[in-house]
Design a protein around this motif. Structure first.
Motif, PDB file in Angstrom:
ATOM      1  N   UNK A  35       9.585  -2.517  -4.939  1.00  0.00           N
ATOM      2  CA  UNK A  35       8.949  -2.846  -3.654  1.00  0.00           C
ATOM      3  C   UNK A  35       7.520  -3.327  -3.885  1.00  0.00           C
ATOM      4  N   UNK A  36       6.803  -2.629  -4.776  1.00  0.00           N
ATOM      5  CA  UNK A  36       5.419  -3.009  -5.058  1.00  0.00           C
ATOM      6  C   UNK A  36       5.358  -4.398  -5.696  1.00  0.00           C
ATOM      7  N   UNK A  89       4.200   5.745  -5.533  1.00  0.00           N
ATOM      8  CA  UNK A  89       4.175   5.819  -6.993  1.00  0.00           C
ATOM      9  C   UNK A  89       3.128   6.803  -7.497  1.00  0.00           C
ATOM     10  N   UNK A  90       2.080   7.030  -6.727  1.00  0.00           N
ATOM     11  CA  UNK A  90       1.044   7.992  -7.117  1.00  0.00           C
ATOM     12  C   UNK A  90       1.455   9.438  -6.812  1.00  0.00           C
ATOM     13  N   UNK A  91       2.497   9.555  -6.006  1.00  0.00           N
ATOM     14  CA  UNK A  91       2.944  10.893  -5.610  1.00  0.00           C
ATOM     15  C   UNK A  91       3.743  11.532  -6.751  1.00  0.00           C
ATOM     16  N   UNK A  92       3.210  12.633  -7.265  1.00  0.00           N
ATOM     17  CA  UNK A  92       3.864  13.298  -8.403  1.00  0.00           C
ATOM     18  C   UNK A  92       5.218  13.878  -8.022  1.00  0.00           C
ATOM     19  N   UNK A  93       5.435  14.121  -6.729  1.00  0.00           N
ATOM     20  CA  UNK A  93       6.696  14.726  -6.291  1.00  0.00           C
ATOM     21  C   UNK A  93       7.798  13.689  -6.055  1.00  0.00           C
ATOM     22  N   UNK A  94       7.473  12.384  -6.295  1.00  0.00           N
ATOM     23  CA  UNK A  94       8.477  11.343  -6.068  1.00  0.00           C
ATOM     24  C   UNK A  94       9.627  11.530  -7.049  1.00  0.00           C
ATOM     25  N   UNK A  95      10.838  11.558  -6.515  1.00  0.00           N
ATOM     26  CA  UNK A  95      12.020  11.739  -7.370  1.00  0.00           C
ATOM     27  C   UNK A  95      12.103  10.618  -8.394  1.00  0.00           C
ATOM     28  N   UNK A  96      12.405  10.940  -9.664  1.00  0.00           N
ATOM     29  CA  UNK A  96      12.505   9.901 -10.710  1.00  0.00           C
ATOM     30  C   UNK A  96      13.475   8.784 -10.350  1.00  0.00           C
ATOM     31  N   UNK A  97      14.533   9.114  -9.613  1.00  0.00           N
ATOM     32  CA  UNK A  97      15.519   8.086  -9.261  1.00  0.00           C
ATOM     33  C   UNK A  97      14.955   7.068  -8.261  1.00  0.00           C
ATOM     34  N   UNK A  98      13.902   7.480  -7.527  1.00  0.00           N
ATOM     35  CA  UNK A  98      13.312   6.575  -6.528  1.00  0.00           C
ATOM     36  C   UNK A  98      12.165   5.736  -7.092  1.00  0.00           C
ATOM     37  N   UNK A  99      11.639   6.130  -8.243  1.00  0.00           N
ATOM     38  CA  UNK A  99      10.480   5.424  -8.812  1.00  0.00           C
ATOM     39  C   UNK A  99      10.777   3.935  -9.088  1.00  0.00           C
ATOM     40  N   UNK A 100      11.913   3.583  -9.732  1.00  0.00           N
ATOM     41  CA  UNK A 100      12.186   2.156  -9.959  1.00  0.00           C
ATOM     42  C   UNK A 100      12.243   1.346  -8.663  1.00  0.00           C
ATOM     43  N   UNK A 101      12.762   2.001  -7.602  1.00  0.00           N
ATOM     44  CA  UNK A 101      12.842   1.287  -6.320  1.00  0.00           C
ATOM     45  C   UNK A 101      11.449   1.052  -5.743  1.00  0.00           C
ATOM     46  N   UNK A 102      10.588   2.053  -5.851  1.00  0.00           N
ATOM     47  CA  UNK A 102       9.216   1.898  -5.355  1.00  0.00           C
ATOM     48  C   UNK A 102       8.468   0.834  -6.163  1.00  0.00           C
ATOM     49  N   UNK A 139       0.820  -1.219   0.000  1.00  0.00           N
ATOM     50  CA  UNK A 139       0.000   0.000   0.000  1.00  0.00           C
ATOM     51  C   UNK A 139       0.846   1.256   0.000  1.00  0.00           C
ATOM     52  N   UNK A 140       1.899   1.277   0.850  1.00  0.00           N
ATOM     53  CA  UNK A 140       2.767   2.456   0.904  1.00  0.00           C
ATOM     54  C   UNK A 140       3.543   2.623  -0.396  1.00  0.00           C
ATOM     55  N   UNK A 141       3.977   1.517  -0.997  1.00  0.00           N
ATOM     56  CA  UNK A 141       4.694   1.605  -2.272  1.00  0.00           C
ATOM     57  C   UNK A 141       3.788   2.177  -3.355  1.00  0.00           C
ATOM     58  N   UNK A 142       2.531   1.765  -3.335  1.00  0.00           N
ATOM     59  CA  UNK A 142       1.569   2.262  -4.317  1.00  0.00           C
ATOM     60  C   UNK A 142       1.320   3.765  -4.128  1.00  0.00           C
ATOM     61  N   UNK A 143       1.229   4.185  -2.866  1.00  0.00           N
ATOM     62  CA  UNK A 143       1.041   5.613  -2.587  1.00  0.00           C
ATOM     63  C   UNK A 143       2.230   6.432  -3.070  1.00  0.00           C
TER      64      UNK A 143
END
Length: 361
Positions: free
Chosen positions: A188-189, A172-185, A166-170
């Protein structure tokens, strides 16, 4: 003629089973050495005496005596019974009696009694039966323990896994998530979803109920399975071709829901391990007369199983599928064993797989 009589007498005297011949008056004409050993009597003690005089007055052995009484009353041939025999010393034997009433032109001519001492065989059989029962009890106890452990683990792991996913999904929905962290999220999902699949598989395996058998038509059971596997193949973008001919009209005493589940595990594996989009499967039925078993046979032309993998195919979570949790054959074998049956798999890499599902008749 004298040589023939001597030959027959030698066979009679040295037969491994006891033999007594009675004349038309009920008196014992002759007995052999095995009879003497079983009843601790020599030929001189029994010659000319009636069976009733020697045995029927003995109140310790009513079952033994009843065989002879039934043979006389029914004028029967080949009455065969296993009965206990209690010696005066207190020792108990198990005897197999075969008695036949002899007639000549409608008149009583005598009686023939064969006595086989099967005491040791019966002891071994009873011991084996006890050991098998103890082993079955220990296996059931272990399986029940594994079930309870699996249910507890599934329950305890599911909530944290759902929270992580659930937290990983949230994130990924966050537009402010740094692009470098998106693959990690995303990783996790994906990992949490994979864990959720494993937890569901464990919970499903642990929750398998004990069978509630009914009389089920073989054709109905297999027809339903084939239809379900055809739909599964279509969902994978594949076509299923089943060569099964016609199934005989017979009833299997099984739990239809559980056995359908086991059949589906096997059928879906044929689809998953097909070499291409045309899945060719042969489904047959045999009755094993000697073992009194119904046998459902699957054979495919798929990729087969490597010899190094075969010893582990029933292990929980062992799988060579890109997507899968490795509980299908584990569950299928457990379902068959709960029915008193067994699952056997033969396979050669690149040459397809053969599966035999055995059910007691």
């Amino acid at each position: 003629m004298l040589l023939d009589e001597l030959f027959l007498k030698t066979i009679f005297m040295h037969m491994p089973v006891g033999l007594a011949v009675m004349g038309e008056d009920g008196g014992i004409v002759t007995v052999n050495e095995a009879f003497e050993r079983i009843f601790l009597m020599d030929a001189g003690q029994v010659a000319g005496k009636g069976w009733g005089e020697l045995f029927l007055t003995d109140e310790k052995n009513p079952e033994f005596n009843q065989v002879i009484l039934d043979t006389i009353a029914r004028r029967a041939n080949g009455i065969k019974r296993e009965v206990p025999y209690f010696r005066d010393s207190g020792e108990t034997l198990t005897l197999m009696l075969v008695s036949s009433y002899l007639e000549r032109q409608g008149e009583r001519a005598g009686m023939l009694v064969l006595i086989d001492d099967v005491t040791e065989i019966r002891k071994l059989a009873d011991r084996e039966k006890r050991l098998l029962a103890e082993r079955a009890f220990l296996v059931r106890e272990r399986e029940e323990g594994v079930q309870k452990l699996a249910m507890c683990l599934a329950h305890q792991i599911r909530n944290p896994v759902l929270t992580i996913g659930g937290y990983a999904n949230l994130l990924l929905r966050n537009a402010d998530l740094a692009p470098s962290l998106r693959p990690r999220a995303e990783g996790i999902l994906d990992g949490s979803m994979r864990l959720e699949e494993l937890v569901k598989a464990v919970a499903s395996f642990a929750a398998l109920p004990s069978p509630s058998p009914l009389n089920v038509e073989l054709e109905s059971l297999l027809g339903s399975m084939i239809s379900s596997v055809e739909r599964y193949a279509a969902e994978q973008g594949k076509r299923l071709y089943v060569n099964n001919g016609s199934f005989p009209q017979c009833l299997l005493h099984v739990d239809p829901v559980l056995v359908q589940e086991a059949l589906l595990f096997v059928g879906m594996n044929c689809v998953d391990f097909a070499k291409d989009d045309d899945v060719r499967v042969r489904v047959r039925y045999q009755f094993h007369e000697k073992k009194k078993q119904h046998v459902i046979l699957f054979s495919d032309q798929g990729t087969g199983i490597a010899s190094s993998d075969l010893p582990y195919i029933y292990d929980p979570f062992f799988t060579t599928k890109a997507q899968g949790v490795g509980m299908g054959l584990t569950s299928a074998r457990r379902i068959l064993r709960e029915h008193g049956g067994e699952l056997h798999v033969r396979s050669r890499e690149g040459a397809g797989t053969f599966v035999a599902m055995h059910f007691p008749a």
